[in-house]
Design an enzyme around this catalytic site. Structure first.
Site, PDB file in Angstrom:
ATOM      1  N   ASP A  12       0.826  -1.211   0.000  1.00 35.13           N
ATOM      2  CA  ASP A  12       0.000   0.000   0.000  1.00 35.13           C
ATOM      3  C   ASP A  12       0.859   1.260   0.000  1.00 35.13           C
ATOM      4  O   ASP A  12       1.956   1.272   0.558  1.00 35.13           O
ATOM      5  CB  ASP A  12      -0.922  -0.017   1.237  1.00 35.13           C
ATOM      6  CG  ASP A  12      -2.044   1.010   1.144  1.00 35.13           C
ATOM      7  OD1 ASP A  12      -2.406   1.405   0.020  1.00 35.13           O
ATOM      8  OD2 ASP A  12      -2.552   1.412   2.204  1.00 35.13           O
ATOM      9  N   GLY A  13       0.329   2.303  -0.615  1.00 27.13           N
ATOM     10  CA  GLY A  13       0.983   3.609  -0.572  1.00 27.13           C
ATOM     11  C   GLY A  13       1.445   4.134  -1.926  1.00 27.13           C
ATOM     12  O   GLY A  13       2.081   5.184  -1.998  1.00 27.13           O
ATOM     13  N   HIS A  29       1.863   3.247  -9.134  1.00 26.89           N
ATOM     14  CA  HIS A  29       1.686   1.803  -9.322  1.00 26.89           C
ATOM     15  C   HIS A  29       2.869   1.229 -10.104  1.00 26.89           C
ATOM     16  O   HIS A  29       3.378   0.155  -9.792  1.00 26.89           O
ATOM     17  CB  HIS A  29       0.366   1.508 -10.035  1.00 26.89           C
ATOM     18  CG  HIS A  29      -0.839   1.946  -9.255  1.00 26.89           C
ATOM     19  ND1 HIS A  29      -0.985   1.669  -7.908  1.00 26.89           N
ATOM     20  CD2 HIS A  29      -1.953   2.646  -9.608  1.00 26.89           C
ATOM     21  CE1 HIS A  29      -2.138   2.182  -7.478  1.00 26.89           C
ATOM     22  NE2 HIS A  29      -2.735   2.783  -8.495  1.00 26.89           N
ATOM     23  N   SER A  58     -10.940  -6.960  -3.997  1.00 24.79           N
ATOM     24  CA  SER A  58     -12.301  -6.955  -4.565  1.00 24.79           C
ATOM     25  C   SER A  58     -12.918  -5.557  -4.419  1.00 24.79           C
ATOM     26  O   SER A  58     -13.745  -5.157  -5.227  1.00 24.79           O
ATOM     27  CB  SER A  58     -13.171  -8.031  -3.903  1.00 24.79           C
ATOM     28  OG  SER A  58     -12.973  -8.076  -2.513  1.00 24.79           O
ATOM     29  N   LEU A 123      10.477 -20.804  -4.791  1.00 28.16           N
ATOM     30  CA  LEU A 123       9.506 -19.978  -4.055  1.00 28.16           C
ATOM     31  C   LEU A 123       8.089 -20.172  -4.584  1.00 28.16           C
ATOM     32  O   LEU A 123       7.863 -20.151  -5.788  1.00 28.16           O
ATOM     33  CB  LEU A 123       9.905 -18.499  -4.196  1.00 28.16           C
ATOM     34  CG  LEU A 123       8.954 -17.485  -3.547  1.00 28.16           C
ATOM     35  CD1 LEU A 123       9.014 -17.567  -2.028  1.00 28.16           C
ATOM     36  CD2 LEU A 123       9.286 -16.059  -4.012  1.00 28.16           C
ATOM     37  N   ARG A 186      -4.518  -1.913   9.068  1.00 24.91           N
ATOM     38  CA  ARG A 186      -5.736  -2.707   8.879  1.00 24.91           C
ATOM     39  C   ARG A 186      -5.468  -3.818   7.867  1.00 24.91           C
ATOM     40  O   ARG A 186      -4.489  -3.783   7.130  1.00 24.91           O
ATOM     41  CB  ARG A 186      -6.920  -1.825   8.471  1.00 24.91           C
ATOM     42  CG  ARG A 186      -6.686  -0.974   7.234  1.00 24.91           C
ATOM     43  CD  ARG A 186      -7.933  -0.123   6.895  1.00 24.91           C
ATOM     44  NE  ARG A 186      -7.650   0.786   5.792  1.00 24.91           N
ATOM     45  CZ  ARG A 186      -7.582   2.126   5.912  1.00 24.91           C
ATOM     46  NH1 ARG A 186      -7.772   2.700   7.066  1.00 24.91           N
ATOM     47  NH2 ARG A 186      -7.321   2.863   4.852  1.00 24.91           N
TER      48      ARG A 186
HETATM   49  C1  IPE Z   1      -5.374  -2.715   0.135  1.00 23.48           C
HETATM   50  O1  IPE Z   1      -5.070  -1.372  -0.094  1.00 23.48           O
HETATM   51  C2  IPE Z   1      -5.392  -3.486  -1.133  1.00 23.48           C
HETATM   52  C3  IPE Z   1      -4.106  -3.621  -1.826  1.00 23.48           C
HETATM   53  C4  IPE Z   1      -2.951  -3.191  -1.417  1.00 23.48           C
HETATM   54  C5  IPE Z   1      -4.166  -4.304  -3.082  1.00 23.48           C
HETATM   55  P1  IPE Z   1      -6.208  -0.261  -0.186  1.00 23.48           P
HETATM   56  O2  IPE Z   1      -5.518   1.039  -0.403  1.00 23.48           O
HETATM   57  O3  IPE Z   1      -7.230  -0.649  -1.167  1.00 23.48           O
HETATM   58  O4  IPE Z   1      -6.845  -0.340   1.270  1.00 23.48           O
HETATM   59  P2  IPE Z   1      -7.821   0.664   2.032  1.00 23.48           P
HETATM   60  O5  IPE Z   1      -8.953   0.959   1.109  1.00 23.48           O
HETATM   61  O6  IPE Z   1      -7.040   1.886   2.349  1.00 23.48           O
HETATM   62  O7  IPE Z   1      -8.214  -0.070   3.271  1.00 23.48           O
HETATM   63  C1  IPE Z   2      -1.796   0.201  -3.237  1.00 22.12           C
HETATM   64  O1  IPE Z   2      -1.555   1.559  -3.301  1.00 22.12           O
HETATM   65  C2  IPE Z   2      -2.069  -0.410  -4.592  1.00 22.12           C
HETATM   66  C3  IPE Z   2      -3.461  -0.829  -4.791  1.00 22.12           C
HETATM   67  C4  IPE Z   2      -4.400  -0.793  -3.898  1.00 22.12           C
HETATM   68  C5  IPE Z   2      -3.803  -1.306  -6.107  1.00 22.12           C
HETATM   69  P1  IPE Z   2      -2.733   2.617  -3.260  1.00 22.12           P
HETATM   70  O2  IPE Z   2      -3.142   2.908  -4.658  1.00 22.12           O
HETATM   71  O3  IPE Z   2      -3.816   2.177  -2.371  1.00 22.12           O
HETATM   72  O4  IPE Z   2      -1.979   3.849  -2.648  1.00 22.12           O
HETATM   73  P2  IPE Z   2      -2.548   4.904  -1.609  1.00 22.12           P
HETATM   74  O5  IPE Z   2      -3.060   4.153  -0.426  1.00 22.12           O
HETATM   75  O6  IPE Z   2      -3.633   5.675  -2.310  1.00 22.12           O
HETATM   76  O7  IPE Z   2      -1.364   5.762  -1.271  1.00 22.12           O
HETATM   77 MG    MG Z   3      -4.164   2.448  -0.379  1.00 20.29          MG
END
Ligand code: IPE
Ligand code: IPE
Ligand code: MG
Length: 240
Positions: A12-13, A29, A58, A123, A186
């Protein structure tokens, strides 16, 4: 140092990483592919048996169409580009999630790379795309219900092992270590069943910035934990 057998990561991020640089989210991404390679290499080098990466949930279908299609394009191009090298490194690749929701070319590429690498002994890499932990449990429950309806199974005979066997990660040990980058603490509907006893590690590092030091910090955290699985610390001390 005690090492996990199975690591699961919520990557995430990416969006925030891009925003910090005044770039479109898609650039974040794209920048997230480097750390994916790095984690695969790290696990392979260290003899970690399994790595499961959350690439698209999902719930992520609810994002703007433009972002969803750029992610799908990225999955397809990255897969086509990387699969030969993964194969030569003995990685066994599998996808977990509701594949039926994905485009035909992506489904074909996923199926091709899974069968190409199916016999590999290195792996075990799982990529979760269009995956939800609740969907996973519902699918497993549905299979058991169908067997009951067909008279092959009695409801009172259903146990945890049977439900586990119908889940996407069937056959793999549960993740020992869960890592989430990006600062949120989370689960976001990742492996709800399989994370029952995982050690949870959260870092503020954004996914595109995740590096060897970040991975090592997560492993060091894991090694410092005392896993009791419901027992007392005294019981553990006696049995070791
Ligand atoms: C969780 O990240 C899903 C993935 C990393 C693929 P999200 O960015 O979608 O999660 P929420 O919505 O902040 O909980
Ligand atoms: C995680 O990064 C990748 C996916 C959920 C596909 P985010 O796109 O959720 O990045 P933030 O949370 O907005 O920074
Ligand atoms: Mg995110």
């Amino acid at each position: 140092m005690t090492q996990p057998r199975h690591v699961a990561i919520v990557m995430d991020g990416n969006g925030r990483w891009a925003r910090q640089r005044l770039l479109p989210r898609a650039a974040g991404h794209k920048a997230g592919i480097g750390p994916v390679r790095l984690c695969i290499e790290q696990c392979a080098q260290r003899g970690i048996e399994a790595l499961t990466l959350f690439a698209f949930s999902s719930e992520n279908w609810a994002r703007p169409d433009e972002e969803v299609s750029s992610l799908m394009g990225l999955f397809l191009s990255a897969l086509e580009r990387e699969v030969a090298e993964l194969h030569s490194n003995q990685v066994r690749l599998r996808f977990i999630g509701d594949v039926s929701t994905l485009s035909a070319p992506l489904q074909a590429s996923m199926a091709g790379s899974q069968s190409l690498t199916a016999a590999n002994t290195g792996l075990h890499l799982q990529i979760a795309i269009s995956y939800g932990g609740r969907w996973d449990i519902v699918s497993a429950a549905r299979q058991l219900a169908a067997r009951c309806a067909a008279g092959q199974l009695q409801p009172q005979d259903i146990d945890e092992q049977m439900l586990s066997a119908g889940l996407q990660l069937a056959g793999l040990p549960d993740p020992d270590l869960f890592i989430r980058t990006g600062g949120e603490q989370r689960i976001s509907n990742f492996l709800l069943w399989n994370l029952a006893y995982s050690e949870l590690y959260f870092t503020d590092q954004l996914w595109p910035d995740f590096d060897v030091a970040g991975f090592e910090a997560a492993l060091a955290y894991f090694a410092s934990r005392s896993r009791r699985f419901g027992r007392t610390g005294e019981q553990l001390a006696r049995s070791s």
